[in-house]
Scaffold this motif. Structure first.
Motif, PDB file in Angstrom:
ATOM      1  N   VAL A 107      10.787  14.972 -12.308  1.00  0.00           N
ATOM      2  CA  VAL A 107      10.217  14.290 -11.193  1.00  0.00           C
ATOM      3  C   VAL A 107      10.296  14.526  -9.835  1.00  0.00           C
ATOM      4  CG1 VAL A 107       9.436  12.099 -10.518  1.00  0.00           C
ATOM      5  CG2 VAL A 107       9.976  12.521 -13.044  1.00  0.00           C
ATOM      6  N   MET A 108       9.275  15.183  -9.106  1.00  0.00           N
ATOM      7  CA  MET A 108       9.291  15.176  -7.945  1.00  0.00           C
ATOM      8  C   MET A 108       8.470  14.464  -7.178  1.00  0.00           C
ATOM      9  SD  MET A 108       9.808  19.580  -7.668  1.00  0.00           S
ATOM     10  CE  MET A 108      10.186  19.600  -5.833  1.00  0.00           C
ATOM     11  N   THR A 109       8.560  14.554  -5.583  1.00  0.00           N
ATOM     12  CA  THR A 109       7.713  13.905  -4.663  1.00  0.00           C
ATOM     13  C   THR A 109       7.124  14.578  -3.756  1.00  0.00           C
ATOM     14  OG1 THR A 109       9.234  12.960  -3.294  1.00  0.00           O
ATOM     15  CG2 THR A 109       8.771  11.693  -5.243  1.00  0.00           C
ATOM     16  N   LEU A 110       6.189  14.197  -2.999  1.00  0.00           N
ATOM     17  CA  LEU A 110       5.790  14.977  -1.681  1.00  0.00           C
ATOM     18  C   LEU A 110       6.945  15.233  -0.606  1.00  0.00           C
ATOM     19  CD1 LEU A 110       2.373  13.543  -1.041  1.00  0.00           C
ATOM     20  CD2 LEU A 110       2.793  15.545  -1.692  1.00  0.00           C
ATOM     21  N   ARG A 111       7.728  14.300  -0.779  1.00  0.00           N
ATOM     22  CA  ARG A 111       9.052  14.324   0.333  1.00  0.00           C
ATOM     23  C   ARG A 111       9.991  15.400  -0.283  1.00  0.00           C
ATOM     24  NH1 ARG A 111      12.501  10.044   2.649  1.00  0.00           N
ATOM     25  NH2 ARG A 111      14.468  10.830   2.661  1.00  0.00           N
ATOM     26  N   ASP A 112       9.903  15.838  -1.337  1.00  0.00           N
ATOM     27  CA  ASP A 112      10.846  16.898  -2.169  1.00  0.00           C
ATOM     28  C   ASP A 112       9.993  18.113  -1.813  1.00  0.00           C
ATOM     29  OD1 ASP A 112      12.574  14.794  -3.256  1.00  0.00           O
ATOM     30  OD2 ASP A 112      11.150  14.648  -4.874  1.00  0.00           O
ATOM     31  N   SER A 113       8.834  18.150  -2.048  1.00  0.00           N
ATOM     32  CA  SER A 113       7.827  19.471  -1.941  1.00  0.00           C
ATOM     33  C   SER A 113       6.572  19.135  -1.395  1.00  0.00           C
ATOM     34  CB  SER A 113       7.638  19.977  -3.277  1.00  0.00           C
ATOM     35  OG  SER A 113       6.901  21.321  -3.262  1.00  0.00           O
ATOM     36  N   PRO A 114       6.523  19.091  -0.054  1.00  0.00           N
ATOM     37  CA  PRO A 114       4.992  18.867   0.744  1.00  0.00           C
ATOM     38  C   PRO A 114       3.906  19.673   0.544  1.00  0.00           C
ATOM     39  CG  PRO A 114       6.610  19.535   2.248  1.00  0.00           C
ATOM     40  CD  PRO A 114       7.592  19.645   1.029  1.00  0.00           C
ATOM     41  N   GLN A 115       4.163  20.844   0.143  1.00  0.00           N
ATOM     42  CA  GLN A 115       3.213  21.953  -0.258  1.00  0.00           C
ATOM     43  C   GLN A 115       2.405  21.603  -1.251  1.00  0.00           C
ATOM     44  OE1 GLN A 115       2.033  24.232   2.168  1.00  0.00           O
ATOM     45  NE2 GLN A 115       0.371  24.394   0.570  1.00  0.00           N
ATOM     46  N   VAL A 116       0.929  21.172  -1.361  1.00  0.00           N
ATOM     47  CA  VAL A 116       0.287  20.733  -2.535  1.00  0.00           C
ATOM     48  C   VAL A 116      -0.546  21.935  -2.969  1.00  0.00           C
ATOM     49  CG1 VAL A 116      -1.272  19.297  -3.766  1.00  0.00           C
ATOM     50  CG2 VAL A 116       0.712  18.345  -2.283  1.00  0.00           C
ATOM     51  N   HIS A 117      -0.892  22.402  -4.100  1.00  0.00           N
ATOM     52  CA  HIS A 117      -1.783  23.366  -4.387  1.00  0.00           C
ATOM     53  C   HIS A 117      -2.887  22.752  -5.368  1.00  0.00           C
ATOM     54  CE1 HIS A 117       0.791  26.593  -2.751  1.00  0.00           C
ATOM     55  NE2 HIS A 117       1.838  25.669  -3.445  1.00  0.00           N
ATOM     56  N   TYR A 118      -3.872  23.298  -5.706  1.00  0.00           N
ATOM     57  CA  TYR A 118      -5.087  22.582  -6.563  1.00  0.00           C
ATOM     58  C   TYR A 118      -5.405  23.840  -7.558  1.00  0.00           C
ATOM     59  CZ  TYR A 118      -4.902  18.864  -2.985  1.00  0.00           C
ATOM     60  OH  TYR A 118      -4.463  18.186  -2.198  1.00  0.00           O
ATOM     61  N   ARG A 119      -5.671  23.294  -8.865  1.00  0.00           N
ATOM     62  CA  ARG A 119      -6.216  24.233  -9.901  1.00  0.00           C
ATOM     63  C   ARG A 119      -6.932  23.568 -10.566  1.00  0.00           C
ATOM     64  NH1 ARG A 119      -3.529  22.572 -14.872  1.00  0.00           N
ATOM     65  NH2 ARG A 119      -1.918  21.300 -14.653  1.00  0.00           N
ATOM     66  N   ALA A 138       0.821  -1.253  -0.060  1.00  0.00           N
ATOM     67  CA  ALA A 138       0.070  -0.124  -0.015  1.00  0.00           C
ATOM     68  C   ALA A 138       0.865   1.241  -0.066  1.00  0.00           C
ATOM     69  CB  ALA A 138      -0.855  -0.065   1.183  1.00  0.00           C
ATOM     70  N   ALA A 139       2.125   1.233   0.412  1.00  0.00           N
ATOM     71  CA  ALA A 139       2.926   2.349   0.636  1.00  0.00           C
ATOM     72  C   ALA A 139       3.380   2.860  -0.713  1.00  0.00           C
ATOM     73  CB  ALA A 139       4.170   1.858   1.542  1.00  0.00           C
ATOM     74  N   PHE A 140       3.625   1.589  -1.495  1.00  0.00           N
ATOM     75  CA  PHE A 140       4.041   2.057  -2.933  1.00  0.00           C
ATOM     76  C   PHE A 140       2.991   2.701  -3.654  1.00  0.00           C
ATOM     77  CE2 PHE A 140       4.890   0.588  -7.258  1.00  0.00           C
ATOM     78  CZ  PHE A 140       6.130   1.353  -7.666  1.00  0.00           C
ATOM     79  N   VAL A 141       1.749   1.969  -3.684  1.00  0.00           N
ATOM     80  CA  VAL A 141       0.721   2.789  -4.332  1.00  0.00           C
ATOM     81  C   VAL A 141       0.377   4.300  -4.012  1.00  0.00           C
ATOM     82  CG1 VAL A 141      -1.840   2.299  -4.802  1.00  0.00           C
ATOM     83  CG2 VAL A 141      -0.346   0.474  -4.710  1.00  0.00           C
ATOM     84  N   GLN A 142       0.474   4.227  -2.471  1.00  0.00           N
ATOM     85  CA  GLN A 142       0.228   5.670  -2.007  1.00  0.00           C
ATOM     86  C   GLN A 142       1.263   6.781  -2.607  1.00  0.00           C
ATOM     87  OE1 GLN A 142       0.055   5.617   2.185  1.00  0.00           O
ATOM     88  NE2 GLN A 142      -0.514   7.861   2.117  1.00  0.00           N
ATOM     89  N   SER A 143       2.815   5.930  -2.676  1.00  0.00           N
ATOM     90  CA  SER A 143       3.716   7.029  -3.088  1.00  0.00           C
ATOM     91  C   SER A 143       3.643   7.415  -4.562  1.00  0.00           C
ATOM     92  CB  SER A 143       5.229   6.268  -3.097  1.00  0.00           C
ATOM     93  OG  SER A 143       5.172   5.294  -4.308  1.00  0.00           O
ATOM     94  N   LEU A 144       2.949   6.589  -5.417  1.00  0.00           N
ATOM     95  CA  LEU A 144       2.960   6.866  -6.926  1.00  0.00           C
ATOM     96  C   LEU A 144       1.641   7.864  -6.902  1.00  0.00           C
ATOM     97  CD1 LEU A 144       2.394   3.404  -8.442  1.00  0.00           C
ATOM     98  CD2 LEU A 144       4.297   4.761  -8.424  1.00  0.00           C
ATOM     99  N   GLN A 145       0.643   8.221  -5.971  1.00  0.00           N
ATOM    100  CA  GLN A 145      -0.222   9.082  -6.048  1.00  0.00           C
ATOM    101  C   GLN A 145       0.429  10.742  -5.538  1.00  0.00           C
ATOM    102  OE1 GLN A 145      -3.587   7.827  -3.612  1.00  0.00           O
ATOM    103  NE2 GLN A 145      -4.308   6.650  -5.116  1.00  0.00           N
ATOM    104  N   GLY A 146       1.628  10.348  -4.868  1.00  0.00           N
ATOM    105  CA  GLY A 146       2.462  11.563  -4.651  1.00  0.00           C
ATOM    106  C   GLY A 146       3.752  11.923  -5.526  1.00  0.00           C
ATOM    107  N   CYS A 147       3.633  11.455  -6.700  1.00  0.00           N
ATOM    108  CA  CYS A 147       4.485  11.673  -7.850  1.00  0.00           C
ATOM    109  C   CYS A 147       4.079  13.061  -8.550  1.00  0.00           C
ATOM    110  CB  CYS A 147       4.847  10.594  -8.550  1.00  0.00           C
ATOM    111  SG  CYS A 147       5.972  10.567  -9.733  1.00  0.00           S
TER     112      CYS A 147
END
Length: 278
Positions: free
Chosen positions: A199-211, A55-64
């Motif tokens: 390619v970045m991940t949530l680990r690299d930039s935890p601040q997510v915006h939405y458009r 599940a951790a890998f699946v979740q990581s893909l959504q944070g790519c």
């Protein structure tokens, strides 16, 4: 250009419906072939299978998060698919953008570091995809993990030297590598795009915006923002702006004026050389 920013969108909302999923399929095939070929000890292939199924890998893909670019600055298919025939191609000096890693365009394709943000070449050929994935899987991360663990212990000496903690750290490291790896594997049908990706991940930039885009919400992260610095230092490493084949004749002059007003007074401005008439 007004904000001196570039945005990377979440991989699971990009135009390609198989985005990342395709790469996971290649990853599973590579693991199966390595198992059949006895190229790795059984416990190692089981380790990779466990990670891909976790599940951790699946979740990581959504944070790519992915910023896409093309190595072709005058492609009719790109104008049609992404610029509506009347848009612009913005040329960026990749080596000055976030990372000194650039795709290797000569000879066999190679993949740079997979644990830090950077440019990755998109691979379209299925055989090349399998070769690269196998190469990554065959390279043990044990030595790198030992170095990382040593640094971690030096920084936080109170951490217990537990084998379980080391295994957990190793698993997280491997998930991070596979997360970036599958992000640069695409279906061969998209090969004309000649894409490279940052390619970045949530680990690299935890601040997510939405458009909002085409009636859907798109999560994104900001890749470049130097607000508050000197205007010349805020600028993105933009070297050229090319307009689409069908734009009006005076567009280049207007674009030049806009660029100068934003501090981009040394950017080359021209028009597509494709003789296209809609």
């Amino acid at each position: 250009m007004q904000n001196h920013q570039l945005w990377a969108s979440a991989s699971h909302v990009l135009n390609d419906e198989e985005e990342v999923k395709y790469g996971v399929g290649i990853l599973r095939t590579a693991i199966d072939e390595l198992r059949i070929e006895h190229a790795l000890p059984i416990d190692i292939t089981d380790h990779w299978t466990e990670i891909v199924d976790s599940a951790a890998f699946v979740q990581s893909l959504q944070g790519c998060f992915i910023l896409s670019a093309s190595t072709d600055n005058d492609s009719l298919s790109q104008w049609r698919n992404y610029a509506g025939n009347d848009g612009f191609c913005i040329g960026i000096r990749c080596e000055q953008l976030f990372s000194d890693q650039a795709p290797n365009s000569r000879g066999s394709i190679s993949i740079p570091g997979l644990t830090t943000p950077g440019w990755l070449p998109v691979i379209y050929d299925p055989q090349e995809q399998l070769r690269i994935v196998k190469d990554v899987l065959l390279k043990s991360s044990r030595k790198e993990m030992e170095t990382l663990w040593k640094v971690t212990l030096e920084q936080i000496p109170t951490i217990p030297k537990s084998l379980e903690i080391i295994k957990g750290l190793e698993k997280g490291y491997d998930i991070m590598r596979l997360q970036r790896l599958v992000a640069c594997l695409k279906h061969p049908a998209f090969k004309d795009e000649r894409e490279i990706r940052f390619v970045m991940t949530l680990r690299d930039s935890p601040q997510v915006h939405y458009r909002q885009a085409s009636g859907r919400l798109v999560p994104y992260v900001v890749l470049h923002s130097n607000a508050g610095q000197h205007p010349k230092e805020q600028r993105l490493p933009i070297v050229s702006v090319r307009s689409a084949p069908t734009v009006r004749a005076e567009t280049s002059l207007v674009v030049t004026e806009l660029l100068r007003s934003l501090g981009y007074d040394d950017v080359e401005v021209d028009k597509s050389t494709i003789p296209f008439r809609p």
